[in-house]
Design an enzyme around this catalytic site. Structure first.
Site, PDB file in Angstrom:
ATOM      1  N   GLY A   1       0.833  -1.195   0.000  1.00  0.00           N
ATOM      2  CA  GLY A   1       0.000   0.000   0.000  1.00  0.00           C
ATOM      3  C   GLY A   1       0.866   1.242   0.000  1.00  0.00           C
TER       4      GLY A   1
ATOM      5  N   GLN B   1       3.275   9.928   0.773  1.00  0.00           N
ATOM      6  CA  GLN B   1       4.557   9.232   0.955  1.00  0.00           C
ATOM      7  C   GLN B   1       5.533   9.534  -0.179  1.00  0.00           C
ATOM      8  OE1 GLN B   1       2.420   5.308   1.964  1.00  0.00           O
ATOM      9  NE2 GLN B   1       4.345   5.128   3.050  1.00  0.00           N
TER      10      GLN B   1
ATOM     11  N   CYS C   1       5.877  -0.163   7.258  1.00  0.00           N
ATOM     12  CA  CYS C   1       5.495   0.989   6.434  1.00  0.00           C
ATOM     13  C   CYS C   1       6.698   1.388   5.594  1.00  0.00           C
ATOM     14  CB  CYS C   1       5.084   2.141   7.347  1.00  0.00           C
ATOM     15  SG  CYS C   1       4.623   3.639   6.463  1.00  0.00           S
ATOM     16  N   LEU C   2       6.463   1.675   4.326  1.00  0.00           N
ATOM     17  CA  LEU C   2       7.572   2.071   3.455  1.00  0.00           C
ATOM     18  C   LEU C   2       8.223   3.376   3.933  1.00  0.00           C
ATOM     19  CD1 LEU C   2       6.045   1.219  -0.049  1.00  0.00           C
ATOM     20  CD2 LEU C   2       7.727  -0.091   1.246  1.00  0.00           C
TER      21      LEU C   2
ATOM     22  N   HIS D   1      -4.536   1.653   7.594  1.00  0.00           N
ATOM     23  CA  HIS D   1      -3.149   2.140   7.716  1.00  0.00           C
ATOM     24  C   HIS D   1      -2.907   3.251   6.689  1.00  0.00           C
ATOM     25  CE1 HIS D   1       1.399   1.378   7.973  1.00  0.00           C
ATOM     26  NE2 HIS D   1       1.268   2.147   6.896  1.00  0.00           N
ATOM     27  N   GLU D   2      -3.324   3.002   5.441  1.00  0.00           N
ATOM     28  CA  GLU D   2      -3.095   3.995   4.381  1.00  0.00           C
ATOM     29  C   GLU D   2      -3.911   5.263   4.623  1.00  0.00           C
ATOM     30  OE1 GLU D   2      -0.615   3.531   2.604  1.00  0.00           O
ATOM     31  OE2 GLU D   2      -0.396   1.415   3.081  1.00  0.00           O
TER      32      GLU D   2
ATOM     33  N   HIS E   1      -2.320   7.779   6.818  1.00  0.00           N
ATOM     34  CA  HIS E   1      -1.331   8.645   6.148  1.00  0.00           C
ATOM     35  C   HIS E   1      -1.978   9.942   5.673  1.00  0.00           C
ATOM     36  CE1 HIS E   1       2.349   6.300   6.048  1.00  0.00           C
ATOM     37  NE2 HIS E   1       1.729   5.242   5.575  1.00  0.00           N
TER      38      HIS E   1
HETATM   39 ZN    ZN Z   1       2.520   3.350   5.682  1.00  0.00          ZN
END
Ligand code: ZN
Length: 172
Positions: free
Chosen positions: A46, A51, A94-95, A136-137, A140
């Site tokens: 995701g 991000q 998480c990236l 989660h996304e 953000h």
């Molecule tokens: Zn994330």
């Protein structure tokens, strides 16, 4: 389509609240294509636009385990309509928080209203990993990271590690 750099914590941009998209135009479609490429290149499931530094309420996801059967999903302006009171626990990463993982509790099911890649309104009834991932996304989009749910001590340990690894990295 191109792979863009992913911002990592600590970074103030990640803490910004993203703006609602007024219309899904060619610009948004190009952004979604880039986001998907970036996510696949980083082996993520995701990615939110913020991000890669774009404060728009856009998310891409693909939770299919088989790399030969891609199942990309696009969410523009997602809104949670319903949440289950039952919680589910997943180990999240998480990236934007590289190499850090922690168990997080979230509602096990949720209904999400959103616009798809073509700007059409959709409703998704999500459970399991899909429900966790979309929540989660969506965090953000509010400038929230999964480490914000951890104890102060655990969070500061993670931030310390991240700052350290950042200062040792030469970005050339
Ligand atoms: Zn994330």
């Amino acid at each position: 389509m191109s792979v863009r750099p992913i911002l990592t914590e600590p970074n103030k941009i990640l803490r910004q609240v993203s703006r609602t998209v007024e219309k899904v135009t060619l610009d948004e479609k190009k952004l979604m294509d880039d986001m998907l490429d970036t996510m696949y290149a980083a082996n993520g499931i995701g990615l939110a636009a913020i991000q890669i530094g774009v404060p728009k309420r856009i998310i891409v996801m693909d939770i299919s385990k088989d790399p030969n059967k891609k199942d990309p999903r696009y969410f523009v302006n997602p809104i949670i309509k319903n949440k289950d009171s039952k919680k589910a626990t997943y180990e999240e990463g998480c990236l934007s928080v590289p190499n850090q993982f922690a168990e997080i509790d979230r509602p096990s099911k949720c209904d999400v209203e959103y616009l798809d890649y073509n700007g059409n309104k959709q409703l998704l009834k999500a459970d399991g990993l899909l429900a966790t991932c979309i929540q989660h996304e969506m965090d953000h989009l509010e400038g929230i990271l999964f480490i914000d749910y951890l104890s102060k001590l655990k969070k500061s340990m993670i931030l310390k590690k991240l700052s350290k690894s950042k200062s040792n990295t030469a970005v050339l």
